[in-house]
Design an enzyme around this catalytic site. Structure first.
Site, PDB file in Angstrom:
ATOM      1  N   GLU A 134      -0.244   4.530   8.133  1.00  0.00           N
ATOM      2  CA  GLU A 134       0.170   5.847   7.638  1.00  0.00           C
ATOM      3  C   GLU A 134      -0.070   6.922   8.696  1.00  0.00           C
ATOM      4  OE1 GLU A 134      -1.558   6.682   3.808  1.00  0.00           O
ATOM      5  OE2 GLU A 134       0.005   5.541   2.803  1.00  0.00           O
ATOM      6  N   GLU A 177       2.712  -0.403   0.323  1.00  0.00           N
ATOM      7  CA  GLU A 177       1.652  -0.075  -0.638  1.00  0.00           C
ATOM      8  C   GLU A 177       2.242   0.624  -1.849  1.00  0.00           C
ATOM      9  OE1 GLU A 177      -1.408   2.527   0.788  1.00  0.00           O
ATOM     10  OE2 GLU A 177      -1.475   1.562   2.735  1.00  0.00           O
TER      11      GLU A 177
HETATM   12  C1  GLA Z   1      -2.986   5.172   1.584  1.00  0.00           C
HETATM   13  C2  GLA Z   1      -3.688   4.309   2.612  1.00  0.00           C
HETATM   14  C3  GLA Z   1      -4.535   3.235   2.010  1.00  0.00           C
HETATM   15  C4  GLA Z   1      -5.257   3.744   0.798  1.00  0.00           C
HETATM   16  C5  GLA Z   1      -4.253   4.280  -0.190  1.00  0.00           C
HETATM   17  C6  GLA Z   1      -4.862   4.721  -1.496  1.00  0.00           C
HETATM   18  O1  GLA Z   1      -1.771   4.743   1.212  1.00  0.00           O
HETATM   19  O2  GLA Z   1      -2.800   3.732   3.539  1.00  0.00           O
HETATM   20  O3  GLA Z   1      -5.436   2.804   2.994  1.00  0.00           O
HETATM   21  O4  GLA Z   1      -6.120   4.752   1.185  1.00  0.00           O
HETATM   22  O5  GLA Z   1      -3.649   5.384   0.390  1.00  0.00           O
HETATM   23  O6  GLA Z   1      -3.887   5.171  -2.394  1.00  0.00           O
END
Ligand code: GLA
Length: 665
Positions: free
Chosen positions: A157, A316
């Site tokens: 991210e 995710e």
């Molecule tokens: C982000 C991060 C993860 C985690 C999620 C929690 O997407 O990439 O490591 O922290 O948030 O929702």
């Protein structure tokens, strides 16, 4: 170029990816075997590994510990589970920040962003870059040939916590970026309109990021906009730097990174990032509230189009509650599957979660996971297993591109960033919300619409909605004009066509760049106060904004007028025909419900109709991937979908049904 996962075993078998972020470093070794076994039970076939493992892999500048990761990689492979392996650079370890505090970001107020959480690094720090690339090289050398390796996952991210850095490194890089963009200081002075407030620069060295200025004193708007562009590009540079090492050492392994196309996350112009990847990946968390599922569909749709319609990877989402909203609500029955399959409907070929096993300690221990604190004997784990079986049954969908709709909404990061800057006619305007409201109106009408980047290819759509297209450089104005001349139907809204790429106003009356095309002229904006309303003669109520419109082209029709307020009697919605094409303008914020009849009329006149039978429109979302039609129940009630999915077909509340030509799935 699109390269999908390199499945380690049986590479040609069609399958959808299913799995999670896996953080074995949080658990003792004996748990790993249990993890692999339970993953098999759930149908997991891929995990993202080592995302936050830097401190474990490299416990000191000259010490490395790969043994544990070797073991986990081998264990997963032995269980037929592929690995999307992180380059592990997302969060620098304490030894690095202690030795090199100059890698820590600096906020707008000049305060250091300290370690203690994660992603505390400057995207432009040469010292951070050097250390990160040493790690990338070590990972690629160690695991490039590992049979479990299906793809590289660069960092994590990018920009989640560090997109805006105002440090001296950022200042130097910003100047270099500006030199590339403008060539000479004179050209920059012109673009930034520095004759204003005595801001003229005599030398590059005088230029800074838009750091804190005095109270109620606005920094130069073009400087702010360029800093946003630069900050997105700086992270993309980091992505490229890591990718270059991977390409050199493991040219056959596809590379991705996880985008955050969701809600108000806005710092990264992903339209300019997608080409850097072998396949696009996204993270999405549902925004609580009644428009949450629509927002999810909107985001998935945009990701699908950033990926050029080709399969992408949902890296995710959550099985249930997250931990970072003010109140973190568990998902209702059916939502886990609905959320996952909404992404598949819009082109995802992998459905993954954050994370595999819910942490016992650390900041994310109350974030849901595939395997919750309660263990395998839990509703969440049973839902996860059932989703795994569903995805197995949907294998035939894998590899099928999205089927474009006939209508589209244009999405533009430049307009998003610029339209919400300070010192504008109102600070209440919300770019993404306006775009989402139009999307909801499409869903309510049962008309399929794509969400496409402004720089992408949208000429093929018959109906194109461009909400708050505030930044319209000459080239874009020309493209839109040609689109309409060729028979396209353009709809745009308030605060569109106002400025060029430097945020300089197109003169002669608004909406400058689109004035001729729309056949209207506006001398002054008329934003509304919070408690002000403007009634229209079509029964709708406008908020936020109105315009004092004069129709300048006799061919422009007035579809609705203002009935109350300062603009009473004046046009509120107009439409000008251009041969077979047209250009329409909606001058106020109507919200999803009042947009519906307006959009219904504009779509009908564009000849764009719903592909659903009348009784399903609004109740069911339709998404199409080749022969596979996804029906998503937007309601909390059972819907009879026999008209589209065969006799007796029922769609459970929040359910998803895939009707495929030829029977399967
Ligand atoms: C982000 C991060 C993860 C985690 C999620 C929690 O997407 O990439 O490591 O922290 O948030 O929702």
């Amino acid at each position: 170029m699109h390269r999908w996962l390199r499945w380690p075993t049986d590479p040609h078998r069609p399958r959808l990816g299913f799995g999670a972020d896996y953080n074995p470093e949080q658990w003792p070794r004996h748990v790993w075997r249990d993890d692999a076994r339970a993953m098999r039970t759930a149908g997991v076939n891929i995990v993202s590994l080592a995302i936050f493992s830097w401190a474990r892999i490299q416990p000191g500048a000259d010490t490395w510990d790969f043994a544990w990761l070797d073991e986990v990689m081998d264990l997963l492979h032995a269980h037929d589970i592929a690995v999307d392996l992180a380059t592990a650079t997302a969060s620098p370890p304490p030894w690095l920040t202690a030795a090199h505090p100059e890698i820590l970001p600096v906020d707008r107020d000049g305060r250091t962003v300290w370690p203690g959480a994660r992603q505390h690094w400057r995207p432009t720090s040469p010292v951070f870059r050097e250390h990160a690339l040493i790690l990338v090289r070590a990972m690629a050398e160690r695991y490039g040939d590992h049979p479990a390796l299906a793809a590289w996952h660069i960092s994590n991210e990018l920009g989640c916590h560090n997109v805006y850095d105002y440090s001296d490194d950022a200042a130097a890089a910003f100047r270099r970026w500006l030199q590339d963009r403008y060539g000479t200081v004179e050209e920059l002075n012109r673009a930034w309109a520095t004759t204003f407030w005595s801001q003229r620069y005599g030398d590059w060295d005088q230029i800074l990021p838009p750091r804190r200025t005095g109270a109620s004193s606005y920094p130069n708007p073009t400087q702010q906009l360029d800093f946003k562009r630069f900050s997105s590009d700086a992270l993309r540079e980091h992505l490229r730097a890591e990718r270059a090492v991977l390409l050199e050492l493991t040219p056959d392994v596809p590379v991705t990174t996880n985008f955050m196309v969701m809600g108000e996350t806005r710092g990264m112009d992903y339209a300019s990032w997608a080409a850097e990847l072998d396949f696009v990946a996204n993270d999405h968390y549902v925004v609580p509230g009644p428009q949450g599922p629509d927002e999810q569909s909107f985001s998935a749709n945009l990701v699908g189009n950033l990926a050029g319609g080709l399969p992408w990877y949902l890296m995710e989402h959550s099985t249930s509650a997250v931990n970072w909203q003010p109140v973190n609500v568990a998902k209702a029955p059916g939502e886990l599957a609905r959320d996952s399959l909404t992404h598949v409907a819009h082109g995802a070929d992998a459905v993954c979660f954050f994370q595999w096993r819910q942490s016992a300690g650390g900041a994310e221990k109350y974030h849901s996971a595939m395997l919750p604190h309660a263990g395998e004997d839990s509703a969440v784990f049973r839902d996860v297993c059932s989703l795994g079986a569903t995805l197995r049954d949907l294998s035939a969908v894998a590899g099928t591109p999205r089927t474009p709709a006939r209508a589209a909404i244009v999405f533009d990061w430049d307009s998003w960033w610029a339209s919400e800057q300070d010192s504008h006619p109102t600070d209440r305007l919300r770019y993404r919300q306006e775009a989402l409201d139009w999307y909801t109106a499409f869903l309510e009408l049962g008309i399929r619409a794509d969400v496409v980047p402004a720089g992408g290819v949208w000429e093929g759509y018959e109906l194109l909605v461009a909400p708050i297209l505030y930044v319209v450089p000459a080239g874009l104005a020309e493209r839109l004009t040609q689109y309409v001349a060729a028979g396209g139907h353009l709809v745009t809204t308030y605060f569109s066509g106002i400025v060029d790429e430097h945020e300089h106003v197109w003169l002669g009356g608004y909406p400058g760049a689109l004035r001729e095309l729309l056949g209207i002229r506006i001398e002054e904006f008329a934003p509304l106060l919070d408690d002000e309303r403007a009634e229209l003669d079509n029964g709708a109520t406008g908020t936020l904004w109105t315009d004092r419109i004069d129709v300048t082209d006799p061919g422009a029709e007035i579809l609705a007028r203002y009935k109350t307020g300062a603009q009473a009697g004046r046009p509120a919605i107009t439409r000008r025909s251009h041969g077979p094409g047209s250009a329409a303008y909606v001058s106020t914020r109507l919200g999803p419900a009042a947009l519906q009849p307006v959009l219904a009329e504009l779509a009908a006149r564009a000849g764009v109709t719903s592909e659903l039978p009348p009784d399903l429109r609004g109740r069911v979302e339709l998404a199409v991937r080749g022969p596979h039609r996804f029906l998503i129940n937007r309601t909390g009630r059972t819907v009879d979908v026999s008209a589209v999915a065969g006799p007796g077909a029922l769609l459970a509340p929040r359910g998803v049904l895939v009707a495929s030509q030829g029977g399967t799935p």
